[in-house]
Motif scaffolding. Structure first.
Motif, short mmCIF file in Angstrom:
data_model
loop_
_atom_site.label_atom_id
_atom_site.label_comp_id
_atom_site.label_asym_id
_atom_site.label_seq_id
_atom_site.Cartn_x
_atom_site.Cartn_y
_atom_site.Cartn_z
N UNK A 126 -10.48 90.02 20.09
CA UNK A 126 -10.30 89.40 18.60
C UNK A 126 -10.42 90.52 17.56
N UNK A 127 -9.65 90.88 16.59
CA UNK A 127 -9.83 91.94 15.76
C UNK A 127 -11.07 91.64 14.97
N UNK A 128 -11.70 92.78 14.59
CA UNK A 128 -12.90 92.63 13.93
C UNK A 128 -12.84 92.03 12.52
N UNK A 129 -11.65 92.35 11.85
CA UNK A 129 -11.48 91.60 10.62
C UNK A 129 -11.46 90.03 10.71
N UNK A 130 -10.55 89.60 11.69
CA UNK A 130 -10.45 88.32 11.82
C UNK A 130 -11.90 87.62 12.42
N UNK A 131 -12.47 88.32 13.19
CA UNK A 131 -13.70 87.76 13.65
C UNK A 131 -14.84 87.62 12.51
N UNK A 132 -14.65 88.46 11.73
CA UNK A 132 -15.52 88.47 10.54
C UNK A 132 -15.29 87.32 9.58
N UNK A 133 -13.96 86.95 9.62
CA UNK A 133 -13.69 85.56 8.76
C UNK A 133 -14.17 84.36 9.45
N UNK A 139 -3.27 83.08 13.54
CA UNK A 139 -2.38 82.05 14.28
C UNK A 139 -1.81 82.90 15.51
N UNK A 140 -1.84 83.99 15.29
CA UNK A 140 -1.42 84.90 16.29
C UNK A 140 -2.50 85.07 17.46
N UNK A 141 -3.86 84.95 17.34
CA UNK A 141 -4.83 84.88 18.18
C UNK A 141 -5.04 83.87 18.98
N UNK A 142 -4.62 83.66 20.23
CA UNK A 142 -4.72 82.58 21.06
C UNK A 142 -6.32 82.16 21.77
N UNK A 143 -6.98 83.11 21.36
CA UNK A 143 -8.35 82.71 21.79
C UNK A 143 -9.24 82.22 20.87
N UNK A 144 -8.81 81.87 19.58
CA UNK A 144 -9.31 81.18 18.72
C UNK A 144 -8.58 80.14 18.02
N UNK A 145 -7.73 79.31 19.06
CA UNK A 145 -7.03 78.21 18.86
C UNK A 145 -7.51 77.08 18.27
N UNK A 146 -8.96 77.02 18.24
CA UNK A 146 -9.56 75.87 17.53
C UNK A 146 -9.62 76.03 15.84
#
Length: 538
Positions: A280-287, A336-343
């Motif tokens: 998961x990209x760090x910027x998305x993970x931070x959010x 939305x493009x990151x399947x690993x965080x579908x929740x």
């Protein structure tokens, strides 16, 4: 050690059991707000693995009664057994009857491990086994390891073992002094380091709230170095600090959302797991870390005014400012493009900026609402909101609400007309910047090696906006003027407040209180924000 030696089974709210993998050399950060059952979950983890676990409590004592061993080996063993039995009790989550004994054990283990190393080297030399002595000496002395840890963690102290097996400290070459005289943070770093470095091989180390008593500039590098020095162990760190997990992207993260009670016990949890294997990209993970399952990205900076009002109107979401509209779009599309965080359900809110209906619908299909508001003041000072504040004041002061509203709004056209050129140019500046940012070449464009050209007819853009401004003035369209332009840069807001006999803080506080107290006011805001409301509450 074989994989998955340790157990971490969590009953979940959907009548399932999530099994969190715990493998040596890995770390798991457990995040959760107060009251979601984090302490109970950590206690359950200890119970499931008590024979191979070492628990470092959040409510640990961080001071020393002295700087030397104050117990015998047999007393130490007996104390350890009592502590392990006590830690198995439910009330150990919030109280500790052995807080002083734990610090004594930490000092005992540190000094004892130093002595064991020295005895092993001496014994090998006595037997004339120089090669064995060398191998023992190659293992880093515990106190030397702690000094390295402290240096890497921005703590400028050095620990030494002196006469009568007493531990001393010195700072930047100063004279030695007892470790009991260290600062609160220094003692805490020393205790955590000692507890981890002296843990049994292949242990599960449960560390509750390491950020207590320690600044992030210290605890983050301290954890990094401890992970490396004890890569034979598994770390589970319970924390409120989202950034700690971000600082360690190779770690997994368990997010605790809530818990369900059955009588006086927690029966299950609502959790989400981000594995260290999830790319998961760090910027998305931070959010997403520490957020609710629904996230609303808005334009602007991290201003409390934006967050407060959107959070009150949509209490189920986490509000995160993202700068400009392009950044809002990228944030929503990235999740939305990151399947690993579908929740996670991401939404966006941007200024409509005279977009066509087709463009607005395209944004809506991506989960982004476009609204004709320049800034959050357009919500706070919406005419219907001013009326409600006037009505609230009338019930308290006895002053007629219509008179209050008229006094607040009578000078809006005059005040805003004085700043025609500047307001229009400011709106055009925002629009042009967004156009430029959204038009920047992508990496595919750069690979094609074509020239990048962008021409904007600034004069035409401004003239068009001036014409629109003049029509709003002619039509006396107060709502359109307040919504479209940065009215906080004019006397408009000041005179609205003066007409209501309120300060800025009192007015905005009244608006927020109305949202909380009055369902009709919350409903009004949801109507004002209808495109966004439809996305979130569909």
């Amino acid at each position: 050690m074989s994989e998955n030696k340790f157990k971490f089974k969590i009953p979940t709210s959907n009548n399932e059991t999530i099994i969190v993998p715990l493998n040596e050399g890995n770390a798991l950060f457990v995040l959760g707000a107060n009251g979601v059952g984090k302490s109970t979950l950590m206690h359950n983890l200890f119970i499931q693995n008590r024979n191979h676990a070492k628990r470092i409590l959040a409510h640990r004592q961080t001071w020393f009664t002295d700087n030397a061993m104050n117990m015998t080996a047999s007393q130490k063993k007996e104390t350890e057994n009592r502590i392990k039995a006590t830690d198995s009790q439910a009330d150990s989550r919030w109280k500790d009857g052995y807080s002083q004994a734990r610090t004594s054990l930490s000092i005992f283990d540190l000094i004892n491990s130093e002595n064991i190393r020295a005895r092993n080297i001496a014994s090998a030399v006595d037997r004339n086994n120089i090669e064995l002595a060398k191998r023992h000496s190659e293992s880093q002395a515990p106190i030397k390891a702690i000094n390295e840890l402290l240096a890497l963690s921005n703590i400028p102290i050095t620990i030494t073992l002196g006469r009568d097996e007493q531990l001393f400290a010195s700072k930047n070459g100063s004279a030695q002094y007892s470790i009991a005289e260290l600062s609160d943070g220094e003692r805490n770093a020393l205790l955590i380091s000692a507890d981890v470095l002296t843990a049994e091989p292949n242990s599960l180390i449960i560390l509750d709230e390491p950020e207590r008593h320690l600044h992030r500039s210290i605890i983050s590098p301290l954890l990094t170095t401890l992970f490396k020095k004890r890569d034979d162990c598994v770390f589970v760190i319970s924390t409120h600090d989202v950034n700690l997990s971000i600082d360690h992207p190779e770690s997994s993260v368990l997010m605790i959302r809530s818990c369900q009670w059955s009588g006086s016990n927690i029966k299950d949890w609502d959790v989400d797991l981000i594995s260290s294997n999830d790319q998961i990209p760090e910027t998305i993970k931070r959010d997403i870390l520490g957020s609710k399952r629904e996230i609303l990205f808005v334009e602007g900076e991290s201003l409390s005014l934006d967050r407060q009002i959107y959070q009150l109107i949509f209490p189920s979401v986490t509000v995160i400012p993202q700068g400009n509209c392009s950044q809002v779009e990228r944030a929503v599309e990235g999740i939305k493009a990151t399947e690993k965080i579908h929740w996670i359900s991401p939404y966006g809110l941007v200024d409509s900026d005279d977009r066509t209906e087709e463009q607005i619908q395209n944004l809506r299909s991506k989960g982004i609402a476009a609204l004709p508001f320049y800034s959050v003041e357009s919500l706070y000072y919406h005419l219907d909101v001013i009326k409600r504040v006037a009505s609230r004041l009338s019930s308290v002061t006895g002053v007629n609400s219509s008179s209050l509203f008229d006094d607040a709004t009578k000078n809006i056209v005059r005040d805003i007309s004085l700043h025609r050129e500047r307001l229009c140019s400011r709106l055009c500046e925002k629009r042009i910047r967004d156009t430029i940012m959204s038009s920047l070449p992508k990496h595919q464009d750069i690979q094609s090696k074509n020239n990048f050209n962008l021409v904007i007819d600034v004069s035409s853009v401004l003239e068009k906006e001036l014409t629109h401004f003049d029509k709003l003035i002619t039509d006396q369209n107060l709502l359109g003027l307040i919504s479209r332009y940065p009215v906080r840069e004019t006397p408009v807001l000041t005179n609205i407040l003066k007409g209501l006999r309120l300060t800025k803080d009192d007015y905005e506080g009244t608006v927020r209180k109305l949202i909380v107290d009055d369902p009709e006011t919350m409903g009004l805001f949801k109507v004002i924000l209808k495109p966004l409301t439809d996305l979130i509450e569909r």
